[in-house]
Enzyme design. Structure first.
Site, PDB file in Angstrom:
ATOM      1  N   HIS A 197      -2.143  -3.976   0.396  1.00  0.00           N
ATOM      2  CA  HIS A 197      -2.205  -4.488  -0.639  1.00  0.00           C
ATOM      3  C   HIS A 197      -2.612  -3.327  -1.632  1.00  0.00           C
ATOM      4  CE1 HIS A 197      -3.143  -7.904  -3.768  1.00  0.00           C
ATOM      5  NE2 HIS A 197      -2.208  -7.019  -4.252  1.00  0.00           N
ATOM      6  N   LEU A 198      -2.023  -2.686  -2.485  1.00  0.00           N
ATOM      7  CA  LEU A 198      -2.377  -1.338  -3.026  1.00  0.00           C
ATOM      8  C   LEU A 198      -3.807  -1.383  -3.574  1.00  0.00           C
ATOM      9  CD1 LEU A 198      -1.404   1.223  -4.069  1.00  0.00           C
ATOM     10  CD2 LEU A 198      -0.707   0.281  -5.944  1.00  0.00           C
ATOM     11  N   HIS A 199      -4.567  -0.319  -3.087  1.00  0.00           N
ATOM     12  CA  HIS A 199      -5.769   0.040  -3.505  1.00  0.00           C
ATOM     13  C   HIS A 199      -6.267   1.073  -3.224  1.00  0.00           C
ATOM     14  CE1 HIS A 199      -6.012  -0.750   1.005  1.00  0.00           C
ATOM     15  NE2 HIS A 199      -7.254  -0.208   0.808  1.00  0.00           N
ATOM     16  N   LEU A 200      -6.990   1.759  -3.738  1.00  0.00           N
ATOM     17  CA  LEU A 200      -7.817   3.132  -3.528  1.00  0.00           C
ATOM     18  C   LEU A 200      -9.253   2.861  -3.089  1.00  0.00           C
ATOM     19  CD1 LEU A 200      -5.560   3.538  -5.851  1.00  0.00           C
ATOM     20  CD2 LEU A 200      -6.369   6.119  -5.671  1.00  0.00           C
ATOM     21  N   GLN A 222       0.921  -1.226   0.014  1.00  0.00           N
ATOM     22  CA  GLN A 222       0.059  -0.012   0.030  1.00  0.00           C
ATOM     23  C   GLN A 222       0.879   1.302   0.130  1.00  0.00           C
ATOM     24  OE1 GLN A 222      -2.923   0.383  -0.582  1.00  0.00           O
ATOM     25  NE2 GLN A 222      -4.052   2.065   0.543  1.00  0.00           N
TER      26      GLN A 222
END
Length: 283
Positions: free
Chosen positions: A216-219, A179
């Site tokens: 964990h990469l998210h928007l 993230q």
């Protein structure tokens, strides 16, 4: 108009039999330059409720129809009701909402020890979600300008929603990115806002140490039918071109980045922001 690959019409709904969900190909929502150029988006005199009450773009229609179906199928941890909402008294006018079920039923946040914590495949991540939680994939047409690497962005439901239409924008989850805000993810978030005709469609990013609960990469994206104080806050320009402003008269300091729209201006803006990553960002 934004279209799926090789079709004039698509459905973002799941088939009736849940055994078929895992076998269904994730539909693509393909968009181009003209889909990002809507003008004159304003709040109506009476604040809107759910997005169905306002004109919808193809993006709004796809997101809302698919999200509503997942509600009916029981894929959320709770059924979101109309939230108690108040504008708090005072000069700022904060918007406060009571969402008891999210506080009680959401997945416990991961333990975060560093803003540069590595991705851990053992922990919950978006490669472990159920097939029915994926709504569609955002895919940019080749006509869009930009030198950033093309990334396909999964749009998935947040099973513990803050508000109507609460989704997560997840850039290529198989890459197992932690993230930390990257240029392609930020561009996808800005373009998602530009794809919507609803003045209250928000996209936000919170970092590790900034209340992110999953590394964990998210928007985040969702509809909020209320103006926020930051929208009307005065600002002071910090550079001659007027692209960077300092927000004023708010309880916490913040920056306002300005761009005229898709193109070189936006690419430059994205590089500037991700070179100085904030803990929290909302567009």
């Amino acid at each position: 108009m934004a279209l799926p690959h090789d079709s004039n019409e698509t459905s973002y709904l799941l088939p009736p039999n849940n055994e078929d969900w895992g076998r269904q190909t994730i539909p693509d929502f393909v968009y181009g330059q003209k889909d990002l150029m809507a003008e004159g988006i304003q709040w109506p005199r009476n604040a809107p409720g759910i997005p169905d009450a306002l004109p919808q773009s193809p993006f709004d229609a796809a997101l809302c129809s698919a999200w509503k179906q997942r509600v009916e199928l029981g894929l959320f941890r709770y059924r979101l009701r109309e939230l108690q909402t108040q504008i708090l008294p005072g000069a700022v006018g904060f918007v406060a909402q009571l969402n008891v079920e999210r506080g009680v039923q959401r997945r416990p946040p991961q333990t975060i020890k560093s803003v540069r914590q590595a991705f851990d495949p053992v922990q919950f991540n978006f490669n472990k979600i159920r097939p029915g939680e994926v709504l569609f994939r955002l895919h940019r047409e080749p006509d869009l300008p930009g030198t950033l690497l093309q990334e396909d962005i999964l749009v998935v439901i947040n099973v513990s929603p803050l508000e109507w239409g609460h989704v997560l924008l997840v850039p290529e989850p198989a890459r197992q990115l932690p993230q930390r805000l990257l240029p392609g993810a930020l561009r996808a978030g800005i373009e998602a806002v530009l794809l919507s005709l609803h003045p209250g469609f928000r996209v936000g990013f919170n970092s590790l140490g900034g209340l992110a609960s999953v590394n964990h990469l998210h928007l985040h994206g969702y509809y909020l039918a209320h103006r926020l104080p930051v929208e009307q806050a005065p600002s002071e320009p910090l550079d001659p071109g007027g692209h960077l402003h300092l927000l004023q008269d708010l309880p916490a300091p913040g920056f306002l980045f300005y761009t005229r729209g898709p193109g070189p201006d936006l690419e430059s803006l994205i590089s500037r922001i991700t070179g100085h990553q904030p803990d929290q960002l909302q567009v």
